[in-house]
Design a protein around this motif. Structure first.
Motif, PDB file in Angstrom:
ATOM      1  N   UNK A  10     -56.636  27.533-120.753  1.00  0.00           N
ATOM      2  CA  UNK A  10     -55.813  27.917-119.331  1.00  0.00           C
ATOM      3  C   UNK A  10     -55.920  26.883-118.194  1.00  0.00           C
ATOM      4  N   UNK A  11     -57.208  26.033-118.383  1.00  0.00           N
ATOM      5  CA  UNK A  11     -57.538  25.351-117.334  1.00  0.00           C
ATOM      6  C   UNK A  11     -58.288  24.171-117.653  1.00  0.00           C
ATOM      7  N   UNK A  16     -62.373  21.435-121.662  1.00  0.00           N
ATOM      8  CA  UNK A  16     -63.506  20.522-121.641  1.00  0.00           C
ATOM      9  C   UNK A  16     -64.716  21.579-122.380  1.00  0.00           C
ATOM     10  N   UNK A  17     -64.808  22.730-121.937  1.00  0.00           N
ATOM     11  CA  UNK A  17     -65.774  23.538-122.351  1.00  0.00           C
ATOM     12  C   UNK A  17     -65.593  23.617-123.978  1.00  0.00           C
ATOM     13  N   UNK A  42     -51.741  18.376-108.707  1.00  0.00           N
ATOM     14  CA  UNK A  42     -52.038  19.516-109.356  1.00  0.00           C
ATOM     15  C   UNK A  42     -52.560  19.374-110.725  1.00  0.00           C
ATOM     16  N   UNK A  43     -53.667  20.272-110.915  1.00  0.00           N
ATOM     17  CA  UNK A  43     -53.999  20.284-112.352  1.00  0.00           C
ATOM     18  C   UNK A  43     -53.422  21.372-113.093  1.00  0.00           C
ATOM     19  N   UNK A  44     -53.082  21.132-114.293  1.00  0.00           N
ATOM     20  CA  UNK A  44     -52.595  22.245-115.412  1.00  0.00           C
ATOM     21  C   UNK A  44     -52.850  21.962-116.664  1.00  0.00           C
ATOM     22  N   UNK A  45     -52.619  22.775-117.533  1.00  0.00           N
ATOM     23  CA  UNK A  45     -52.597  22.415-118.976  1.00  0.00           C
ATOM     24  C   UNK A  45     -51.265  22.426-119.514  1.00  0.00           C
ATOM     25  N   UNK A  46     -50.842  21.048-120.175  1.00  0.00           N
ATOM     26  CA  UNK A  46     -49.713  20.859-120.483  1.00  0.00           C
ATOM     27  C   UNK A  46     -49.648  20.393-121.978  1.00  0.00           C
ATOM     28  N   UNK A  47     -48.953  20.658-123.076  1.00  0.00           N
ATOM     29  CA  UNK A  47     -49.435  20.049-124.555  1.00  0.00           C
ATOM     30  C   UNK A  47     -50.863  20.358-124.850  1.00  0.00           C
TER      31      UNK A  47
END
Length: 128
Positions: A10-11, A16-17, A42-47
């Motif tokens: 989600x982040x 990375x973890x 802005x940071x997000x998760x996409x694909x």
């Protein structure tokens, strides 16, 4: 490079973890360069990857089996930097780095700043 058993991140931190330990430092460094160079992004998760948006999609980061990847999201930009990228593994609009490779920080910053300018120009042209 997530394997099965990991939930969709989600982040960026979750993404990375979930990566193998040898990839994490390079991903963290790429993330830090992006956030420092594009503080308004802005940071997000996409694909299922960490992506950064400023007006429009800016850049992204990820991994595959061998490399950490920096997605420029602009094939034309990569072509225009052909000489500066001659020592870097490139496919399409993506730069690839092995986990033990030193990142070309100034070149990455240049790409991010160019993408910011491209997005601002696009936003201006759409206002008319």
């Amino acid at each position: 490079m997530r394997g099965s058993g990991f939930p969709t991140p989600r982040t960026a931190q979750e993404y990375i973890a979930q990566q193998p330990p040898e990839f994490r430092a390079t991903l963290e460094q790429l993330r830090s360069i992006i956030l420092a160079t594009a503080p308004r992004a802005t940071e997000s998760i996409s694909y299922q990857l960490p992506c950064y948006k400023y007006l429009y999609m800016l850049v992204g980061i990820g991994t595959n089996k061998k490399y950490c990847s920096f997605y420029t999201m602009n094939p034309g930009l990569v072509k225009s930097l052909k000489e500066e990228l001659k020592d870097i593994k490139v496919s399409g609009s993506t730069l690839h780095f092995t986990p033990d490779e030193l990142l070309p920080v100034e070149l990455i910053k240049k790409i991010i700043l160019t993408r910011i300018a491209q997005n601002e120009l696009l936003a201006q042209s759409r206002k008319k």
